[in-house]
Design an enzyme around this catalytic site. Structure first.
Site, short mmCIF file in Angstrom:
data_model
loop_
_atom_site.label_atom_id
_atom_site.label_comp_id
_atom_site.label_asym_id
_atom_site.label_seq_id
_atom_site.Cartn_x
_atom_site.Cartn_y
_atom_site.Cartn_z
N TRP A 325 0.92 -1.09 -0.10
CA TRP A 325 -0.19 0.05 0.02
C TRP A 325 0.76 1.31 0.02
O TRP A 325 0.50 2.46 -0.65
CB TRP A 325 -1.08 0.00 1.31
N HIS A 326 2.00 1.10 0.72
CA HIS A 326 2.79 2.33 0.73
C HIS A 326 3.53 2.58 -0.68
O HIS A 326 3.98 3.99 -0.61
CB HIS A 326 3.84 2.00 1.71
N GLY A 327 3.68 1.94 -1.33
CA GLY A 327 4.28 2.12 -2.59
C GLY A 327 4.62 0.88 -3.50
O GLY A 327 4.85 -0.19 -3.02
N PHE A 477 2.43 8.45 -0.77
CA PHE A 477 1.67 7.24 -0.84
C PHE A 477 0.16 7.45 -1.23
O PHE A 477 -0.69 6.64 -1.31
CB PHE A 477 1.78 6.70 0.66
#
Lengths: 477, 350
Positions: A325-327, A477
């Site tokens: 999800w963060h990247g 993000f």
């Protein structure tokens, strides 16, 4: 528009004035103003991407109301899938498309085949990961019949685009935030004071702690091949403070600003570096995302009330998805996996819910045991942060290797003022660790003259350091 | 609501008053040295050490003040060898208030023969980055600064510096013995290690119009439009021209650019020299484009500065001797070889 900018310093009082004085307490006018103000706030960065928010809002508003009208299971499921496809499709396209193409190319070439994918020159719309999850929570809750869909389109637009938390959270649940758009909002002095205090503390965290650490973190990580082990360790520790100051600072400002407009957002950070084990850390770090994944992914998968092998699978899924999800970078996935490995022993030994209270709840100082536990938890978190911060996996591993086996020469000069500010920051956080944020109940603890002097000192620090302005890390993000 | 706004107002006012009080803080020379010695501005540390420990060399000297163009372009050792007692006190970046600061400190300690300021292509804007370190807010007002964005920025920077100074005084003071060594080994000329690339050198030298980097020097002669903007729509062009003209009209007493204040600082410096019976002049040090195709364009079209008429301008008519890549550090700066040649040429004019 970012919170620590001159633009926002002008924008906020204008919106505040219009909200409380011009709308005259009219709920519909207030909601409409929130929508307009939020679209201006977001459009200040890039007005073209407003269409994405509007599109996402229209889709989920329509699906939500259609879900409410139908009882047929298959239709309801189709509607939910449609919402998931649209929202995750947008997120996937803007955030992960190029990552998948590049990895397909690598995988094909590894097996001796040639695959040339078409990568796109696209920029990631700020906050897409946050508002996408927020609208999804609405549709899923309506699907689960936990929430009545709203018929008020303006209120729904306001819920999706609410400017304080639009670009970096907290990721609000529709069950918490949406009903607040239908309640009459009167100005509340105590709430506004607490909100302002939280904004001030958030700015201090961001401008004085995070942005000052960033100067040295960037220098150390960018030149990690040339630094000794002790410097790399210092860089990783400073990054731990940077990311905490940066993200929890943003959350504090967001929650404080919302409070000025009569809204209560959920707590996003609860002093995570005072955690005694990694399970406690994850109950205290980015709470809105952790609980989102818990409610909408972990529990539907069976959570921890399943066989041992499924527990392990579920834990890995949730941490890997959280990392991803963060990247779109393998570093985030490894970061997630590492946290899963930290967490699993606690889960399997059923020790993951051991530390539910606040550390040293009834005393001023922690015991030696608690101190050791906190340091150990912080230490393993710092190791994981290296993966989070590094440019790629190669960089992460070389950083880690040099940190462990490099020379112990302190070849960088970090001003002692930074250490003083960090010590001050930790002290205040420790004192206020039982509250929603460190200085929430300052009015109970100290009298007005000292309290105001404290505010003024914080203002001096913020004003003094504001020229080294850095973007919020979580914007990417 | 009233109570909230009242409290907020009181705290804001107290904060601003506190900021102003902190901006009144004067810092010790040790702190100035500590803040500059490991930076691009180490010349400030050098200047201060010179003033404190070797001020006698300033008596009867010609003192050069200005930006990095002066710092790297005037070799005071050559001048001294030629019998012209000289000290290069140039410091990187623009700001007449910095020149004025060092001029004041020179005059407190010594009696120089002449002060020479750099003649820039355009008058300076803003404030020098180091001004908050060297001035208090009331001192800045005294030399002509008005209340504007640059001043607000200055006060905010002073707040940070004053807090830092507070902690600095609590710690052990450092010993800057190495500066004396630095003083012995070097003259006031400090060059960076840049080497101009052949491509840049040839591009600038063969340039017939103003380059994109240089045309803002005299954009007012080119219809207020950059070359790259020629393809914009007519309406966009008109808007840009209108905006720039409006800014131009505002130059006299502007809020955004601080340009008139910069002129005041220089006027103040000139006045101080005159009242102390010390000579004062301006020196034009060429940049690379001056030795290329654009001699006419550059040489006759300086934007006028209000102090230009008050002092003599020292400038070389023929700059062909600098048409060699070996003399340039980058498009704006001579290197140490170029500075040698340039310094030799200006000896007769000093």
């Amino acid at each position: 528009m970012i919170f620590n900018s001159f633009d926002f310093a002008v924008y906020l009082p204008i919106v505040f004035f219009l909200y409380w004085y011009v709308t005259n307490g009219n709920l519909k006018a207030q909601n409409l103003l929130i929508v307009l103000a939020s679209y201006v706030f977001y459009g200040w960065w890039d007005y073209r991407f407003l269409s994405l928010i509007a599109f996402s809002s229209v889709v989920d508003y329509t699906i939500g109301n259609t879900l409410h009208r139908t009882e047929k299971k298959s239709t309801r499921k189709m509607l939910l899938i449609a919402s998931l496809l649209v929202n995750l499709g947008l997120l996937g396209f803007f955030k992960y498309y190029n990552f998948f193409v590049a990895n397909f190319e690598s995988a094909f070439s590894f097996f001796g085949y040639k695959f040339e994918g078409y990568t796109l020159k696209i920029i990631l719309p700020v906050g897409i990961s946050f508002y996408t999850f927020q609208t999804l929570s609405y549709t899923i809750d309506v699907y689960r019949k936990k929430l009545e869909p709203t018929k008020d389109f303006i209120a729904f637009l306001a819920f999706v685009s609410f400017f304080p938390q639009l670009v970096a959270g907290p990721i609000e649940r529709a069950t918490n935030l949406l009903p607040q758009f239908f309640k009459k909002r009167n100005f509340d002095y105590t709430g506004a004071v607490i909100g302002t205090r939280q904004i001030l503390w958030g700015l201090f965290k961001k401008v004085v702690i995070a942005d000052q650490c960033a100067i040295y973190v960037n220098s150390i990580f960018d030149n990690s091949a040339y630094h000794g082990g002790i410097v790399l360790l210092l860089g990783a520790i400073l990054f731990a403070f940077q990311i905490y100051g940066d993200f929890s600072g943003y959350s504090d400002i967001a929650i404080g600003v919302a409070r000025l407009f009569g809204f209560k957002l959920m707590q996003n950070f609860a002093f995570p570096y005072f955690s005694r084990d990694i399970a406690e850390f994850w109950r205290r770090w980015h709470i809105s995302l952790s609980t989102w994944f818990r409610d909408y992914l972990y529990i539907p998968l069976g959570g921890s009330r399943v066989s041992q092998s499924k527990k392990i699978r579920n834990t890995f899924i949730i941490f890997l998805v959280s990392g991803f999800w963060h990247g779109a970078n393998w570093t985030f996935i490894i970061w997630g996996a590492l946290n899963a490995l930290y967490f699993l022993p606690l889960l399997l030994s059923q020790n993951n819910r051991k530390n539910l209270d606040t550390v040293a709840e009834n005393s001023i100082f922690p015991s030696f045991r608690e101190l050791g536990q906190m340091l150990l938890t912080f230490g393993i978190t710092v190791v994981a942060w290296i993966f989070f911060r590094a440019e790629n996996l190669e960089h992460s591993f070389s950083y880690l290797k040099n940190m462990l086996f490099g020379t112990n020469v302190l070849d960088i000069e970090i001003p002692y003022t930074l250490y003083i500010f960090l010590a001050f920051f930790l002290l205040i956080e420790w004192i206020g660790r039982k509250d929603q944020f460190a200085i929430e109940h300052l009015d109970i603890k100290i009298g007005r003259p000292i309290r105001w002097a404290f505010y003024i000192i914080l203002c001096f620090c913020i004003i003094g350091f504001v020229d080294n302005q850095q973007d919020f890390i979580y914007f990417q993000f | 609501m009233k109570r909230y706004l009242r409290d907020l107002l009181i705290i804001s006012v107290l904060t601003l008053v506190g900021c102003f009080l902190l901006s009144q803080k004067h810092y010790s020379d040790d702190f100035l040295i500590h803040k500059t010695i490991d930076t691009h501005y180490k010349k400030v540390a050098w200047n201060i050490t010179l003033l404190n420990e070797r001020s006698e060399v300033l008596n009867g000297s010609t003192v050069f003040l200005g930006s990095s163009i002066v710092q790297g372009g005037v070799n005071d050792s050559i001048l001294n060898a030629q019998g012209i007692k000289a000290v290069n006190m140039g410091v990187p970046h623009n700001g007449n208030e910095l020149g004025l600061y060092f001029q004041k400190r020179v005059l407190e300690k010594a009696n120089p023969k002449k002060i020479i300021y750099l003649k820039g292509k355009i008058p300076y804007k803003g404030l020098h980055k180091l001004t908050p370190l060297l001035y208090t807010s009331s001192e800045l007002f005294e030399i002509g600064q008005t209340f504007n964005l640059d001043y607000i920025n200055f006060v905010f920077k002073k707040v940070k510096l004053s807090l830092e100074y507070f902690f600095y005084q609590l710690g052990d003071q450092e010993d800057y013995g190495e500066l004396t060594e630095f003083l012995d080994q070097l003259n006031g000329q400090v060059n960076t290690e840049n080497v101009i690339s052949n491509v840049t050198y040839n591009d600038v030298l063969n340039q017939k119009g103003a380059s994109v980097n240089d045309e803002n020097f005299n954009l007012y002669l080119n219809g207020y439009l950059y070359q790259r903007e020629q393809q914009d729509s007519k309406n966009v062009q008109r808007l840009k021209i209108w905006k720039r003209k409006a800014v131009e009209m505002y130059f006299g007493n502007n809020f955004l650019f601080n340009q008139s204040n910069q002129e005041k600082f220089l006027a103040e410096a000139i006045e101080a020299c005159r009242s102390n019976k010390i000579g004062v002049e301006k020196l034009y040090i060429p940049i690379l484009i001056d030795v290329g195709q654009n001699k006419g364009y550059i040489r006759n079209n300086f934007r006028p500065s209000s102090t230009d008429e008050k002092v003599e301008l020292i400038q070389l008519e023929n700059l062909d001797f600098l048409r060699q890549i070996e003399y340039w550090e980058d498009r704006d700066h001579l290197n140490h070889l170029g500075a040698q040649e340039f310094t030799k040429k200006i000896v007769p004019l000093l």
